[in-house]
Design an enzyme around this catalytic site. Structure first.
Site, PDB file in Angstrom:
ATOM      1  N   ARG A  82      -7.672  -5.707  -3.192  1.00 32.69           N
ATOM      2  CA  ARG A  82      -6.624  -4.935  -3.854  1.00 32.69           C
ATOM      3  C   ARG A  82      -5.480  -5.873  -4.203  1.00 32.69           C
ATOM      4  NH1 ARG A  82      -5.257   0.487  -0.494  1.00 32.69           N
ATOM      5  NH2 ARG A  82      -3.177  -0.227  -1.039  1.00 32.69           N
ATOM      6  N   ARG A  87       5.363   9.700   2.938  1.00 29.50           N
ATOM      7  CA  ARG A  87       5.731   8.363   3.406  1.00 29.50           C
ATOM      8  C   ARG A  87       7.228   8.246   3.635  1.00 29.50           C
ATOM      9  NH1 ARG A  87       1.010   5.662   0.903  1.00 29.50           N
ATOM     10  NH2 ARG A  87       0.882   3.479   1.508  1.00 29.50           N
ATOM     11  N   ARG A 110       4.693  -4.655   2.538  1.00 30.76           N
ATOM     12  CA  ARG A 110       4.246  -3.276   2.800  1.00 30.76           C
ATOM     13  C   ARG A 110       4.444  -2.898   4.261  1.00 30.76           C
ATOM     14  NH1 ARG A 110      -1.510  -3.569   1.036  1.00 30.76           N
ATOM     15  NH2 ARG A 110      -1.714  -1.357   1.525  1.00 30.76           N
ATOM     16  N   LYS A 139      -6.765   4.639   8.346  1.00 35.13           N
ATOM     17  CA  LYS A 139      -6.580   6.082   8.173  1.00 35.13           C
ATOM     18  C   LYS A 139      -7.316   6.615   6.948  1.00 35.13           C
ATOM     19  CE  LYS A 139      -2.081   5.689   5.929  1.00 35.13           C
ATOM     20  NZ  LYS A 139      -2.329   4.298   5.470  1.00 35.13           N
ATOM     21  N   ARG A 148      -9.891  -6.922   3.755  1.00 33.24           N
ATOM     22  CA  ARG A 148     -10.276  -5.654   3.119  1.00 33.24           C
ATOM     23  C   ARG A 148     -10.638  -5.844   1.651  1.00 33.24           C
ATOM     24  NH1 ARG A 148      -6.427  -0.410   3.463  1.00 33.24           N
ATOM     25  NH2 ARG A 148      -5.040  -1.491   2.014  1.00 33.24           N
TER      26      ARG A 148
HETATM   27  P1  AMP Z   1      -2.032   3.182  -0.273  1.00 36.67           P
HETATM   28  O1  AMP Z   1      -3.354   3.109  -0.965  1.00 36.67           O
HETATM   29  O2  AMP Z   1      -1.821   4.490   0.449  1.00 36.67           O
HETATM   30  O3  AMP Z   1      -1.762   1.993   0.607  1.00 36.67           O
HETATM   31  O4  AMP Z   1      -0.911   3.139  -1.424  1.00 36.67           O
HETATM   32  C1  AMP Z   1      -0.781   2.035  -2.289  1.00 36.67           C
HETATM   33  C2  AMP Z   1       0.612   2.025  -2.905  1.00 36.67           C
HETATM   34  O5  AMP Z   1       0.807   3.226  -3.672  1.00 36.67           O
HETATM   35  C3  AMP Z   1       1.752   1.997  -1.910  1.00 36.67           C
HETATM   36  O6  AMP Z   1       2.057   0.685  -1.451  1.00 36.67           O
HETATM   37  C4  AMP Z   1       2.875   2.599  -2.750  1.00 36.67           C
HETATM   38  O7  AMP Z   1       3.364   1.651  -3.695  1.00 36.67           O
HETATM   39  C5  AMP Z   1       2.156   3.680  -3.542  1.00 36.67           C
HETATM   40  N1  AMP Z   1       2.148   4.976  -2.816  1.00 36.67           N
HETATM   41  C6  AMP Z   1       1.064   5.664  -2.357  1.00 36.67           C
HETATM   42  N2  AMP Z   1       1.441   6.815  -1.754  1.00 36.67           N
HETATM   43  C7  AMP Z   1       2.796   6.844  -1.816  1.00 36.67           C
HETATM   44  C8  AMP Z   1       3.785   7.757  -1.344  1.00 36.67           C
HETATM   45  N3  AMP Z   1       3.460   8.878  -0.669  1.00 36.67           N
HETATM   46  N4  AMP Z   1       5.097   7.454  -1.587  1.00 36.67           N
HETATM   47  C9  AMP Z   1       5.451   6.352  -2.265  1.00 36.67           C
HETATM   48  N5  AMP Z   1       4.579   5.444  -2.721  1.00 36.67           N
HETATM   49  C10 AMP Z   1       3.252   5.668  -2.503  1.00 36.67           C
END
Ligand code: AMP
Length: 227
Positions: free
Chosen positions: A160, A90, A171, A15, A129
């Site tokens: 990452r 989320r 996750r 996404k 990734r």
């Molecule tokens: P992502 O890059 O979107 O996978 O986000 C990486 C990490 O950032 C997630 O596993 C969460 O720990 C935190 N995170 C990002 N966006 C949110 C959100 N909307 N709500 C809570 N935690 C978030």
């Protein structure tokens, strides 16, 4: 007409890449809350540094922190024609807060797209990734490079910290438990769409373009446009 898009889907659904591509094509800012947090950590901003431990464990950061980040970001003038949100909301409280923010803004309908991919494929994708340690984006290696070098800026590609096996499984669990209920929150809306994210990226992009265009037209016709 303003166009506000939420790109939903589990980690590894593609996404982020698709959101970026769609946003660029439509001249809209792509807003990734994960990128904002990672950038904040690099710049040693207090809220982001505080969030790091949770991120490293694969847990979600507190709703209040995330809502504040998004509320501030959506006040920026570049969001006037709309935006593409990646990684937010989320949780249901985040979705409710976003509805309020959008009502206050009064700038066009909200289109919600759920990018669906089977779990076995997500695990495979996340294991491979890499992101660029310099420009921070998901990156493909430079053409023909055997070394892990970013094709965009030449920076070193790294995994990452939350893409290792243990954190990935956490996750995905967190996604099923806390983010999947969002689909129920949005499902009945006339502007909710599902896209098959397991297809080739080109195909996914094409489908997204079609369904978002259609949903936006439905949303505008429903009178969600500002008067
Ligand atoms: P992502 O890059 O979107 O996978 O986000 C990486 C990490 O950032 C997630 O596993 C969460 O720990 C935190 N995170 C990002 N966006 C949110 C959100 N909307 N709500 C809570 N935690 C978030």
């Amino acid at each position: 007409m303003g166009l506000n898009v939420i790109m939903m889907g589990p980690p590894g659904a593609g996404k982020g890449t698709q959101a970026e591509r769609f946003a660029r094509a439509r001249g809209l800012p792509k807003i990734s809350t994960g990128d904002i947090l990672r950038d904040g950590i690099k710049r040693e901003l207090a809220a982001a540094v505080e969030a790091k431990a949770r991120m490293d464990r694969g847990e979600l950061v507190e709703d209040a922190t995330m809502i504040e980040i998004v509320r501030n970001r959506l006040l920026q003038p570049d969001t006037t024609p709309g935006f593409v949100l990646d990684g937010f909301p989320r949780t249901v409280p985040q979705a409710k807060a976003l509805d309020e923010i959008i009502d206050e803004r009064g700038k066009g309908p909200l289109v919600v797209v759920d990018v669906v991919v089977p779990e076995s494929e997500l695990i495979r994708r996340l294991a491979g990734r890499r992101i660029c340690s310099t420009c921070g984006t998901n990156a493909e290696p430079a053409d023909g490079a055997s070394r892990a070098v970013c094709g965009k800026c030449g920076g070193e590609l790294v995994q990452r910290t939350d893409d290792n096996d243990n954190v990935v499984s956490e996750r995905l669990k967190v996604y099923t438990r806390q983010t999947q209920p969002l689909v129920d929150y949005y499902r009945e809306r006339a502007t909710f769409r599902v896209v098959n994210g397991a297809q080739a990226p080109e195909r996914v992009a094409h489908e997204l373009d079609t369904v978002i265009g259609d949903a936006a037209a439905v949303g505008a016709a429903m009178g969600t446009e500002p008067t």
